[in-house]
Design an enzyme around this catalytic site. Structure first.
Site, PDB file in Angstrom:
ATOM      1  N   ALA A   1       0.822  -1.214   0.000  1.00 53.03           N
ATOM      2  CA  ALA A   1       0.000   0.000   0.000  1.00 53.03           C
ATOM      3  C   ALA A   1       0.856   1.264   0.000  1.00 53.03           C
ATOM      4  CB  ALA A   1      -0.941  -0.027   1.191  1.00 53.03           C
ATOM      5  N   HIS A   2       0.180   2.411  -0.060  1.00 48.04           N
ATOM      6  CA  HIS A   2       0.849   3.708  -0.145  1.00 48.04           C
ATOM      7  C   HIS A   2       1.792   3.935   1.031  1.00 48.04           C
ATOM      8  CE1 HIS A   2      -1.660   5.497   3.022  1.00 48.04           C
ATOM      9  NE2 HIS A   2      -2.594   4.705   2.549  1.00 48.04           N
TER      10      HIS A   2
END
Lengths: 351, 351, 351
Positions: A241-242
């Site tokens: 994820a980010h």
């Protein structure tokens, strides 16, 4: 690609016993030998297979003395295993070298900079100001966004997609369906129950020597970068994820995932289907067992397992108890009865 | 894209203190500032970073008074945070506006209807009777099947695939590798052990304002539609099976999946790697913790966790007990011994 | 595609009651009937829907006698359900037949061999010595590597990627984003903490009648083959690692995964999100419940559940006990107190 027995013998400095002209185009295990393939015999335990194998060529040690008739062609070499390993290197190299030049049509923006000796497959799209390093191979249907840098000697297999502004180091291998730099999952809840998108303006950076498996996704940073450090290896269908960071030489098996902003240290090993919550710090040399759910940060060198993940040995102990819970519960019910009758006896006795 | 300090100041109605001509092409946090990027300082806690940041430009409040020398260029504005947010909006808009027009080659069926001001990237294929709304962007290598409708102002990133007959609303964002409308998983077992395919003749419908993460799959209905309602947000690598319904403003995190015909209400929030069985009804405002396995329908407003999923508080209590099971078991074994000696004492006493 | 009531009646040997000229282009359930679609009424329980349905045409049994006014057009046939099923077959066939010929541009190596009556969509790339069988459909943006064989009558949807040397049997259906033959996840740890790639020189083989769901990955064998046997059906987002074998008619639901070299028998059924460790042998007719984690080999006909997976009935019992653990623990604490007071009473008594 086909190779003739004499050519292989020449390359390996070996000697052909049998048909000089037989050709092979693949490799098989001696116990599963197929016509048109080459096998090797190094371990004496496997010797009995050589008398019936369907492999067209078998590499053997120079010292090998058959104890029965052999129908396949042999190539005698100093060390059959080493010879096989060098053939394998040659095979992979030769194979990769069949892909070169720029196929047609491709879509390369005029501001993009393309290195020497690259391969660019048909239907690949390269955006504005993108850079592709020397000897890198972009298979067909790859998408390279604007301002992306792909280093030297990389392989991006068919259909890899790299969003704008991402950076891929040298010697990286990205398998088909990999997506790098897609938007992080960020939405601000509004008073009316709807969500407003939080712009994801960061990028994703893969350092050198990273390999990423098919259909894995590495989101961009919301702001700043998501980083996969040098030498990390990530398997298929993984979610990064980010703003996560995957440390140097860390290995993550298939279908694992991590939520935003989690930082993973160096030389970790995660088994398949592991899940990590967001904003965690995972130390160096951490090992996580399959399907574990990690909700807290983890110190260096820990080995953890289960959901929520705990120390590996404790988890194994706990698993054993859980397996016996029905038995344990029956014993508990019995104990309750025993205590009840002791109590009644006591009361009866005290009257 | 590069922006000059004076141009930014003009747009923000601010004042440059330092180098009028310095240019930035990106954004960074002040504590991780890099040359060629812009940062902002709003929270006084972060003030100490401004004296050493490598950001080329920092937005500050007009009231900001430096307490030491500053090497970077400042732009003084009324409210640094608001100014930054409006720059971000501008940045994203400008960036998206660099993609316009129809690249070449594309494959657009002559019966397809294409709106105004669209972007269609190279190697995108649009089928018979398909409709693409105004200002929608189809990145390279997108596939739009026959009779598909894509609304206005959507972004379909590189490599999105939409099967025949599906409907995408307005303002939807679909990330790379998303597949919409693939066949539901339906097979009728035959007497001889084989399976006969059940034709999947429905479609998938995404209403307005839906965002779907990279490599997520939404299958078509076996018959009828799979529906993702207005404003729902779905993360990467999620599986939405045939005839499911994801309610308005429901948010589903990465690698979650649901089996066929499950209906999810409005404004739910699912964490990552959640699994839901088929044919369930999940109410509105339901929250489900990471890796939970949901085998039964769930009422409005419930918060659940674990496999099989139970009330969140009970699950946390249960996790705590499970963690202590080895200790509890030892205590139990001790208690068994204690009761055994009490029983023996009683028997001895009664003799 | 649109069909007129009279044409449908002709095909079904039925009789139109109502508007001969009304046209339908889709199918809907009678209870969710929409204008322009066709429904059927077979089950008398659903009869009340026919008086208000918005479907344009409803198939009914010849014996059907309406008890009120009906606004929709009826087609009377011998057996409404059978008639519907044959229409469905026709619909799917007709639909698939709209895709034929070779679109432009495509990239087909001159050494590739392409069968009769194939469909090859735009932007599809076919490598050296590849073979594509008769009547097979390759949708747009498919990648077929060198030396790949795709059998007859297959459908490879948009964006399927097949690596070099893989073999796809006859009548296979591969959905968008499927990757076949990507490298297995094999790396040899080096003394300095880095990993050396183990060349993956095997391939992947799908036998006849295999269907594989969107974005699923089947890696190649490290050496030798990964095999999906005849009639196996695999759902979306599944991971099949190097050298695995999925047995004949085995069905694997979404997001399940298996590590390298695991062999699965015939006619197994795995629910969603199941994980299997590597090097296991799973027997025939094995059933595995959702989210189970399988760490040991499993015999024929077993039904297992949970992590680590155990016999299904034991797992259900264990789940029930776990759910009651907080109550059980309280009872245990009470029992400890009871035993303690019995012990104190005994000691007091023995003084």
């Amino acid at each position: 690609m086909e190779f003739k027995a004499t050519d292989i013998a020449l390359f390996l400095n070996g000697e052909v016993i049998g048909n000089n002209d037989v050709k092979v185009s693949g490799i098989s295990k001696i116990e599963e030998g197929k016509p048109g393939t080459l096998s090797f015999l190094a371990n004496p335990k496997y010797e009995h297979f050589i008398y019936n194998t369907d492999s067209s060529i078998v590499l053997v040690n120079r010292t090998f003395k058959p104890r029965a008739e052999i129908k396949t062609t042999l190539i005698k070499v100093e060390d059959a295993y080493q010879a096989f390993a060098s053939l394998l290197d040659l095979y992979v190299q030769t194979k990769q070298n069949t892909r070169k030049g720029i196929e047609s049509p491709v879509s390369i923006d005029e501001t993009a900079s393309i290195g020497e000796d690259v391969y660019i497959g048909a239907f690949t799209s390269i955006g504005k100001n993108a850079k592709v390093g020397n000897t890198t191979k972009l298979f067909p249907q790859v998408f390279i966004g604007d301002n992306v840098t792909v280093g030297e000697n990389c392989i991006l297999y068919a259909g890899v997609k790299i969003y704008d502004d991402c950076v891929i180091g040298n010697n990286c291998i990205l398998h088909s369906g990999v997506v790098i730099g897609s938007d992080g999952f960020g939405f601000a809840p509004q008073a009316d129950g709807t969500y407003k998108k939080i712009h994801q303006v960061g990028n994703a950076i893969l350092e050198d020597d990273v390999e990423i498996g098919a259909n894995t996704v590495v989101d961009c940073g919301t702001f700043g970068s998501t980083i996969v450090r040098k030498g990390a290896k990530i398997d298929n269908l993984v979610q990064v994820a980010h703003n996560c960071e995957v440390g140097e030489n860390t290995v993550i098996a298939g279908q694992s995932g991590m939520a935003g902003s989690t930082k993973i240290g160096k030389n970790c090993r995660f088994a398949g289907q592991v899940g990590l919550a967001g904003h965690l710090t995972i130390g160096d040399h951490v090992q996580i067992g399959a399907q574990s759910g990690v909700a807290k940060s983890v110190k260096d060198n820990e080995i953890i397992l289960s959901t929520p993940a705990i120390n590996y040995k404790d988890a194994v102990k706990t698993y054993a108890i859980i397996k016996n819970l029905p038995k344990l519960r029956n014993e508990f019910l019995q104990l309750q009865k025993d205590v009840e009758s002791l109590k009644q006896a006591k009361e009866a006795g005290s009257k």
